[in-house]
Design a protein around this motif. Sequence first.
Motif, PDB file in Angstrom:
ATOM      1  N   VAL A  29     -11.996 -52.960   5.365  1.00  0.00           N
ATOM      2  CA  VAL A  29     -11.229 -53.647   6.406  1.00  0.00           C
ATOM      3  C   VAL A  29     -11.317 -55.157   6.205  1.00  0.00           C
ATOM      4  O   VAL A  29     -10.300 -55.871   6.263  1.00  0.00           O
ATOM      5  CB  VAL A  29     -11.738 -53.248   7.813  1.00  0.00           C
ATOM      6  CG1 VAL A  29     -11.209 -54.184   8.877  1.00  0.00           C
ATOM      7  CG2 VAL A  29     -11.345 -51.817   8.127  1.00  0.00           C
ATOM      8  N   ILE A  30     -12.536 -55.657   5.938  1.00  0.00           N
ATOM      9  CA  ILE A  30     -12.706 -57.099   5.747  1.00  0.00           C
ATOM     10  C   ILE A  30     -11.940 -57.572   4.520  1.00  0.00           C
ATOM     11  O   ILE A  30     -11.245 -58.590   4.557  1.00  0.00           O
ATOM     12  CB  ILE A  30     -14.200 -57.452   5.640  1.00  0.00           C
ATOM     13  CG1 ILE A  30     -14.871 -57.239   6.997  1.00  0.00           C
ATOM     14  CG2 ILE A  30     -14.407 -58.890   5.167  1.00  0.00           C
ATOM     15  CD1 ILE A  30     -16.370 -57.322   6.968  1.00  0.00           C
ATOM     16  N   GLY A  32      -9.372 -56.130   3.081  1.00  0.00           N
ATOM     17  CA  GLY A  32      -7.939 -55.978   3.332  1.00  0.00           C
ATOM     18  C   GLY A  32      -7.383 -57.092   4.200  1.00  0.00           C
ATOM     19  O   GLY A  32      -6.314 -57.640   3.919  1.00  0.00           O
ATOM     20  N   ILE A  33      -8.114 -57.457   5.237  1.00  0.00           N
ATOM     21  CA  ILE A  33      -7.652 -58.516   6.128  1.00  0.00           C
ATOM     22  C   ILE A  33      -7.635 -59.851   5.398  1.00  0.00           C
ATOM     23  O   ILE A  33      -6.676 -60.615   5.512  1.00  0.00           O
ATOM     24  CB  ILE A  33      -8.524 -58.586   7.403  1.00  0.00           C
ATOM     25  CG1 ILE A  33      -8.258 -57.358   8.271  1.00  0.00           C
ATOM     26  CG2 ILE A  33      -8.258 -59.866   8.187  1.00  0.00           C
ATOM     27  CD1 ILE A  33      -9.170 -57.237   9.465  1.00  0.00           C
ATOM     28  N   SER A  34      -8.683 -60.125   4.617  1.00  0.00           N
ATOM     29  CA  SER A  34      -8.714 -61.405   3.899  1.00  0.00           C
ATOM     30  C   SER A  34      -7.616 -61.460   2.835  1.00  0.00           C
ATOM     31  O   SER A  34      -7.006 -62.508   2.628  1.00  0.00           O
ATOM     32  CB  SER A  34     -10.079 -61.644   3.264  1.00  0.00           C
ATOM     33  OG  SER A  34     -10.336 -60.696   2.252  1.00  0.00           O
ATOM     34  N   LEU A  36      -4.720 -59.906   2.995  1.00  0.00           N
ATOM     35  CA  LEU A  36      -3.466 -60.062   3.725  1.00  0.00           C
ATOM     36  C   LEU A  36      -3.272 -61.509   4.159  1.00  0.00           C
ATOM     37  O   LEU A  36      -2.184 -62.072   4.005  1.00  0.00           O
ATOM     38  CB  LEU A  36      -3.449 -59.140   4.945  1.00  0.00           C
ATOM     39  CG  LEU A  36      -2.235 -59.235   5.852  1.00  0.00           C
ATOM     40  CD1 LEU A  36      -0.985 -58.777   5.122  1.00  0.00           C
ATOM     41  CD2 LEU A  36      -2.448 -58.423   7.103  1.00  0.00           C
ATOM     42  N   LEU A  37      -4.327 -62.123   4.691  1.00  0.00           N
ATOM     43  CA  LEU A  37      -4.225 -63.518   5.102  1.00  0.00           C
ATOM     44  C   LEU A  37      -3.926 -64.424   3.923  1.00  0.00           C
ATOM     45  O   LEU A  37      -3.114 -65.349   4.032  1.00  0.00           O
ATOM     46  CB  LEU A  37      -5.516 -63.960   5.792  1.00  0.00           C
ATOM     47  CG  LEU A  37      -5.758 -63.404   7.181  1.00  0.00           C
ATOM     48  CD1 LEU A  37      -7.127 -63.816   7.692  1.00  0.00           C
ATOM     49  CD2 LEU A  37      -4.681 -63.863   8.139  1.00  0.00           C
ATOM     50  N   LYS A  38      -4.564 -64.161   2.789  1.00  0.00           N
ATOM     51  CA  LYS A  38      -4.324 -64.984   1.608  1.00  0.00           C
ATOM     52  C   LYS A  38      -2.867 -64.874   1.159  1.00  0.00           C
ATOM     53  O   LYS A  38      -2.230 -65.870   0.845  1.00  0.00           O
ATOM     54  CB  LYS A  38      -5.244 -64.548   0.478  1.00  0.00           C
ATOM     55  CG  LYS A  38      -5.104 -65.368  -0.765  1.00  0.00           C
ATOM     56  CD  LYS A  38      -6.051 -64.901  -1.852  1.00  0.00           C
ATOM     57  CE  LYS A  38      -5.841 -65.704  -3.106  1.00  0.00           C
ATOM     58  NZ  LYS A  38      -6.675 -65.239  -4.207  1.00  0.00           N
TER      59      LYS A  38
END
Length: 65
Positions: A29-30, A32-34, A36-38
């Motif tokens: 999850v961490i 994937g979120i990072s 996506l943000l990038k």
Amino acid sequence: MAQKNLEKLFDKNMDRKQFLAHIGAGFLVIVGISGLLKSLLEYGHKPRARVASGYGSTTYGGIKK
């Protein structure tokens, strides 16, 4: 609310396999979120121009095609 969820998770009886599954899911999850943000932050930016000559213009140890 987050505190209750953490307490609920810590009070849960689980074996090593389940514990590692929870840790792995949290890691994914961490990551994937990072990622996506990038990708969202880089969206719409122009790619960098390639260097035509000088340092970094050729491949290391190979032939440029």
